[in-house]
Write a protein that holds these residues in place. Structure first.
Motif, short mmCIF file in Angstrom:
data_model
loop_
_atom_site.label_atom_id
_atom_site.label_comp_id
_atom_site.label_asym_id
_atom_site.label_seq_id
_atom_site.Cartn_x
_atom_site.Cartn_y
_atom_site.Cartn_z
N THR A 99 4.89 -2.81 -3.82
CA THR A 99 5.13 -4.25 -3.93
C THR A 99 6.17 -4.61 -4.99
O THR A 99 7.14 -5.32 -4.69
CB THR A 99 3.81 -4.99 -4.19
N PRO A 100 6.03 -4.15 -6.25
CA PRO A 100 6.98 -4.61 -7.27
C PRO A 100 8.42 -4.18 -7.04
O PRO A 100 9.34 -4.94 -7.33
CB PRO A 100 6.42 -4.03 -8.57
N THR A 101 8.63 -2.96 -6.50
CA THR A 101 10.02 -2.55 -6.27
C THR A 101 10.67 -3.40 -5.20
O THR A 101 11.85 -3.77 -5.31
CB THR A 101 10.08 -1.06 -5.87
N ALA A 102 9.94 -3.73 -4.15
CA ALA A 102 10.49 -4.59 -3.10
C ALA A 102 10.76 -5.99 -3.64
O ALA A 102 11.81 -6.58 -3.34
CB ALA A 102 9.54 -4.65 -1.90
N LYS A 114 9.60 -4.93 3.65
CA LYS A 114 9.69 -3.72 2.83
C LYS A 114 8.38 -3.46 2.10
O LYS A 114 8.00 -2.30 1.89
CB LYS A 114 10.84 -3.84 1.82
N ILE A 115 7.70 -4.52 1.67
CA ILE A 115 6.39 -4.35 1.03
C ILE A 115 5.42 -3.70 2.02
O ILE A 115 4.72 -2.74 1.68
CB ILE A 115 5.84 -5.70 0.54
N ARG A 116 5.38 -4.21 3.24
CA ARG A 116 4.48 -3.65 4.25
C ARG A 116 4.82 -2.19 4.55
O ARG A 116 3.94 -1.34 4.68
CB ARG A 116 4.54 -4.48 5.53
N GLN A 117 6.13 -1.91 4.66
CA GLN A 117 6.55 -0.54 4.93
C GLN A 117 6.17 0.40 3.79
O GLN A 117 5.70 1.52 4.00
CB GLN A 117 8.06 -0.49 5.16
N GLY A 118 6.37 -0.09 2.54
CA GLY A 118 6.02 0.73 1.38
C GLY A 118 4.53 1.03 1.33
O GLY A 118 4.12 2.17 1.06
N LEU A 119 3.72 0.01 1.58
CA LEU A 119 2.27 0.23 1.58
C LEU A 119 1.85 1.16 2.72
O LEU A 119 0.93 1.98 2.58
CB LEU A 119 1.54 -1.11 1.69
#
Length: 748
Positions: free
Chosen positions: A398-401, A694-699
């Protein structure tokens, strides 16, 4: 032009806001523990810890920074207050730390390489292994010296009553190293050729260090936009003294009213007004506007912008933290340090993740022993479980996105207030626009002037200009500009009073005059006579009509009478039609909410392709219309720039304000557009959607690595080295995926 004002503070007036740099965090459970430690302090109202930027933002009452730092240290981490003036020192410190990390990695890799070569040769059938004493000599510095960071951080975590990634790595590598040491010592005592696993512990440590370096590099790149904004601050400027002499001074020494000389190619050091000279100003880093803007005497300029080919003399109007650039930096910092609501789920998972993994590893160890497996195999399998289960990527998703998304948005002139706004923006399905100044230029001109039969149009203009004197409303400026152009000198006015959504009233030459909309005409009861048909024709042409009404002498109750009307024209912005088309292409419903007449609004709506129009609205009625749309189940964004738009901006799910408009509008908005281009509305919603994607993809990647990797490791299908590589890869993939947002371009 006031480009930007601070967003309203969530803290009360007696609350302080402290930004801390946090040292020693390695995963999501770390950031959660620091957050909990800060929130336990009496008086702390808000504590948000960002793993990607390694910072904490705390709002507190009656708690000083020393107490906050002590709480962080009790939790097992380091902390210090971030000094905005010390950006260069902090950057230098981080650069030195990164250089040390590269040196340590190089040493670790050099010591590990012979062990890996031996392992590869053995796997290839060459039956080559290093002597046990040499393997021990190579592995021990990696485990004890280079791996000491994991022991220290893990000990602090356990002492604070929790566990983190360092605990997993320390336990896993210690188990592999300890088992190898035991087998080696036993072989020396009883003989035999033992199978050693020093390579597993050293490779895991080396891979984790390598992954951390890549992760840190990626995190620095996600903050590149903020760093670029900070770099716009000039360190020195040329100050002109009262006697005409010039000298170089530190920017911090400049005071309000000082005269600053800006030479061609230099960055403007302060916000100010040009007192001499003219030039083209490059505002691209501040507003995203690629074309330089011509500026001359009397025009405002913004610190951080680049001067073109002219020499300027600028009178300072804002310095330090009050400059537009400083406010932009604060907004971006706030957005990047905040947490999106989805992060709450991640934090809850991270709080129990490491303890759960320890239990799974123990079950794996016991299960393999009960199944008849060797001790070596059972231990290595448990080690693989411990190593692959690192929750780093979970905390970074989350924070990087958010950092990457808000940063790239800022470079395009889109300032997002916080991570919550970003998440809310992705769900918008209805956008309501104000008209004047938002979809139109906001620079109306008087295009028609009519007096009642037998009246004098010049007298109508003179009285209208008197009523509008001192007002900053765009229509007022148009009236005064027309009066000045026609050489009309307005008399003085007294008891001037704004009539929100209707117009303005004042006493001129002892008469009570009102100037305003058709609604004001209807409420006054005055008879427009033949001018009503004239007004209807003008409104059909898309003009905005204002009525001048005489309510009689101050001390009398005369019947209101119409003296005349003024018609205004306001050109539609070049990007307005494209803005509406872009929103409709995204499946978003577009509504026009305006205080203008129905005829004027209908003409503008038709030109822009807007089907739904609500005209002649008071500020409160605009807000009511927004609430009505929300009650229909719509998720509404309101776009405006004026004081009259503030209630509607506040009533919407998302307020979007033009920075070219009023301070009040920007106070209530979640997104501020640094230039008055309506196409940025669709761009803001697009970057919000892309960022949340991007948050969803990262998670997904974070959960996928653990969901798939832990069972595979537990079944003995992954050795510790592959598990370590997979763990490092998960963090790198999450950060790299977020960095792809830097390639985003508005309208693409």
């Amino acid at each position: 032009m006031n480009m930007l004002t601070p967003m309203p503070d969530r803290a009360a007036a007696d609350e302080i806001s402290v930004d801390l740099a946090i040292e020693g965090m390695t995963c999501a459970s770390c950031s959660g523990r620091v957050e909990r430690a800060l929130r336990k302090l009496d008086g702390v109202g808000l504590a948000e810890v960002n793993l990607a930027s390694e910072t904490a933002r705390v709002l507190a009452r009656g708690v000083d920074a020393a107490a906050m730092i002590a709480a962080v240290e009790r939790a097992g981490y380091g902390a210090h207050v971030i000094d905005p003036a010390g950006d260069a020192d902090e950057a230098a410190r981080r650069e030195r730390a990164a250089r040390r990390d590269y040196e340590v990695l190089a040493i670790s890799a050099a010591l590990t390489a012979p062990l890996v070569i031996g392992m590869i040769a053995d796997l290839a059938g060459a039956r080559f292994m290093l002597p046990g004493w040499l393997a021990l000599a190579l592995a021990t510095p990696v485990q004890v010296w280079i791996g000491a960071r994991f022991y220290r951080a893990g000990y602090k975590a356990l002492r604070a009553g929790s566990a983190n990634m360092d605990v997993l790595v320390a336990l896993g590598t210690s188990a592999a190293y300890g088992m190898s040491l035991y087998l080696l010592l036993r072989s020396w005592m009883v003989g035999g050729r033992p199978v050693l696993y020093f390579d597993s512990s050293t490779v895991v440590i080396t891979l984790i260090l390598f992954g951390k370096l890549l992760e840190q590099r990626g995190k620095r790149q996600t903050g590149a936009a903020l760093q670029a904004l900070t770099a716009l601050r000039p360190a020195r400027a040329t100050l002109r003294a009262a006697d005409g002499t010039e000298r170089q001074v530190a920017v911090g020494a400049i005071r309000l009213g000082d005269l600053v000389v800006v030479k061609p190619g230099e960055r403007i050091a302060v916000d100010g007004t040009i007192r001499a000279g003219e030039s083209a100003i490059d505002l691209s880093m501040l507003t995203g506007e690629s074309v330089p803007v011509s500026k001359g005497v009397g025009d405002p300029v913004t610190g951080g912008a680049i001067n073109g080919d002219g020499v300027l003399l600028v009178e300072t109007t804002a310095v330090g933290g009050e400059t537009t650039l400083a406010r932009i930096i604060r907004l971006v910092e706030t957005a990047q340090s905040g947490k999106a609501p989805i992060q709450a789920l991640v934090d809850r998972v991270a709080a129990v993740f490491v303890p759960a993994v320890l239990v799974v590893a123990l079950i794996t160890l016991i299960g393999w022993l009960l199944a008849g497996g060797t001790v070596e195999h059972a231990v290595l399998t448990a080690v693989a479980v411990l190593v692959i289960a690192c929750p780093c990527s979970l905390g970074l998703a989350t924070p990087t996105a958010v950092m990457a998304g808000t940063g790239v948005a800022a470079t395009h002139g889109i300032l997002i207030k916080d991570a919550e706004t970003l998440e809310r923006a992705r769900s918008i399905d209805t956008v309501a626009f104000d008209k004047t100044g938002t979809l139109t230029q906001g620079q109306p001109t008087v295009v028609a002037l009519h007096a009642v039969e037998g009246g004098d149009p010049v007298a109508v203009l003179r009285l209208a200009a008197a009523v509008q004197r001192g007002s900053e409303h765009p229509l007022a400026r148009a009236v005064l500009a027309r009066a000045a152009a026609d050489g009309v000198q307005p008399p003085g006015a007294a008891a001037v009073k704004a009539l929100p959504g209707r117009g303005i009233e004042a006493v001129v030459n002892g008469r009570r005059l009102m100037l305003g909309s058709g609604r004001l005409l209807g409420e006054s009861g005055a008879d427009a006579g033949t001018l009503r048909d004239v007004a209807a024709t003008l409104e059909h042409e898309g003009r905005t009509v204002s009525w001048l009404i005489d309510r009689g002498a101050v001390d009398q109750a005369d019947t209101p009478a119409v003296l005349g009307l003024l018609a205004f024209g306001d050109a539609v912005k070049s990007g307005s039609r494209r803005a509406v088309a872009a929103l409709r292409a995204r499946g978003i419903r577009v509504v026009l909410l305006t205080g203008d007449s129905q005829g004027s609004a209908a003409v503008a709506a038709k030109a822009l392709g807007i089907d739904e129009v609500r005209a002649e609205l008071l500020p409160g009625e605009k807000a009511d219309m927004v609430r009505r749309l929300r009650n229909e189940g719509r998720i509404v964004a309101m776009v405006g720039d004026g004081v009259n738009d503030a209630p509607a901006l506040a009533a919407a799910d998302l307020g979007i304000a033009m920075a070219t408009g009023s301070d009040v509008a920007m106070h209530t908005a979640g997104i501020t557009l640094m230039r008055g281009d309506p196409t940025l509305v669709a761009a803001a919603l697009d970057i919000a959607n892309k960022t949340f994607g991007k948050i969803r993809q990262g998670l997904f990647w974070a959960f996928a690595f653990n969901t798939i990797g832990i069972p595979l490791a537990g079944l003995g299908l992954l050795n510790p080295m592959i598990a370590g590589a997979a763990m490092a890869a998960s963090s790198v993939i999450v950060v790299t995926n977020a960095l792809l947002l830097r390639r985003w371009r508005a309208g693409r």
